[in-house]
Design an enzyme around this catalytic site. Structure first.
Site, PDB file in Angstrom:
ATOM      1  N   SER A 293       0.825  -1.208   0.000  1.00  0.00           N
ATOM      2  CA  SER A 293       0.000   0.000   0.000  1.00  0.00           C
ATOM      3  C   SER A 293       0.858   1.256   0.000  1.00  0.00           C
ATOM      4  CB  SER A 293      -0.884   0.037   1.245  1.00  0.00           C
ATOM      5  OG  SER A 293      -1.602  -1.146   1.422  1.00  0.00           O
TER       6      SER A 293
ATOM      7  N   TYR B 108      -5.918   9.331  -9.527  1.00  0.00           N
ATOM      8  CA  TYR B 108      -5.356   8.650 -10.704  1.00  0.00           C
ATOM      9  C   TYR B 108      -5.812   9.401 -11.948  1.00  0.00           C
ATOM     10  CZ  TYR B 108      -4.250   4.980 -14.069  1.00  0.00           C
ATOM     11  OH  TYR B 108      -3.750   4.289 -15.138  1.00  0.00           O
TER      12      TYR B 108
ATOM     13  N   TYR C 175     -11.298   0.944 -15.711  1.00  0.00           N
ATOM     14  CA  TYR C 175     -11.327   1.575 -14.377  1.00  0.00           C
ATOM     15  C   TYR C 175     -12.775   1.867 -13.967  1.00  0.00           C
ATOM     16  CZ  TYR C 175      -8.749   4.086 -10.687  1.00  0.00           C
ATOM     17  OH  TYR C 175      -8.187   4.494  -9.496  1.00  0.00           O
TER      18      TYR C 175
END
EC number: 1.3.1.9
Length: 274
Positions: free
Chosen positions: A21, A150, A160
């Site tokens: 992460s 993003y 996505y």
């Protein structure tokens, strides 16, 4: 090499699931730079991850909180101030989840209940965190709040799916709340748009390896690794960036401003047999 950039600062870091992460690496670097902080994640995510290991490494208490629940966020911010002995200097929002992606649903067959959940978890939670912080007057002046985004917020990446809209909303919230929090308490609010990163969430996206490799070939500096993103977060939490706010900051090795790279041209040329 640590430079005590966050010496004396206290914060809240969300979303550290395991050592893949970005939030995990932010916590390690914040600890090395002298910060004290509380770790938080949703109870379900905590059961899946290894946050206790990070807590021990960073001597950071854990306060579980479902970021879609205003009541649990109120308990998080009040508990963090109690454990840290005062108001908060920095917050990392590293929260995102799409059941549509998990179930491999393409963009034309999105489940709208899942879609709403994606928005609630991945974007609305950012607004809720800041609204709770404001109501509790929990942030110190010149504090810094960062959320991870993003490039799909600005460009179409069909695999996505609904996270595309969630990230666009996240960045919009950063601008609007950044204006409000700047006037109220001189608190900075920004998003960092990171290269595709091989986290647990990232690798669950259909075709992830293909667009990871494509982005790497397109970026003059290559994909930015998670460790470098953590460095950027530390810089944003520090006093060195006190006048940066309401921005979506690209951290992608140059991908977002590259038209086409020599590597991609070579690849396409070979594929076409020219």
């Amino acid at each position: 090499m640590a430079n005590n950039l966050l010496a004396g600062k206290v914060g809240i870091i969300s979303g550290a699931l395991n050592d893949q992460s970005i939030a995990w690496k932010v916590a390690q670097k914040a600890h090395a730079e002298g910060a004290r902080f509380v770790l938080t994640n949703a109870p379900l995510a905590m059961r899946m991850g290894e946050i206790n290991k990070l807590s021990e490494e960073c001597n950071a208490p854990i306060i579980p909180a479902d970021a879609t629940s205003t009541e649990e966020l109120e308990a998080l911010f009040s508990g963090a101030q109690e454990k840290l002995g005062g108001k908060i200097d920095f917050v990392l929002h590293s929260i995102g989840m799409s059941a549509n992606i998990r179930k491999k649903k393409h963009y034309g067959e999105l489940d709208y209940k899942f879609f709403q959940q994606t928005i609630d978890v991945s974007a609305m939670s950012f607004h809720k965190m800041m609204a709770v912080a404001e109501k509790q007057d929990a942030m110190n002046e010149w504090g810094s709040i960062v959320a991870l985004s993003y490039i799909a917020a600005q460009r179409a990446f069909l695999d996505y799916t609904d996270m595309t809209q969630a990230k666009a909303m996240l960045e919009s919230i950063a601008r609007s709340y950044g204006q409000r929090f700047g006037k109220l308490k001189k608190v900075r609010v920004n998003t960092i748009s990171q290269s595709p990163t091989k986290t647990t969430a990232g690798t669950g996206i259909t075709g992830f390896d293909a667009f990871y490799n494509f982005a790497d070939m397109m970026s003059p500096l290559g994909n930015a690794p998670a460790e470098a993103c953590a460095d950027y977060c530390i810089a944003m939490f520090s006093d060195l960036t006190r006048y940066v706010t309401m921005q979506n900051l690209m951290h992608d090795g140059g991908f977002s401003t590259t038209g086409i790279s020599a590597e991609v041209v070579d690849l396409l040329t070979k594929a076409s047999g020219e």
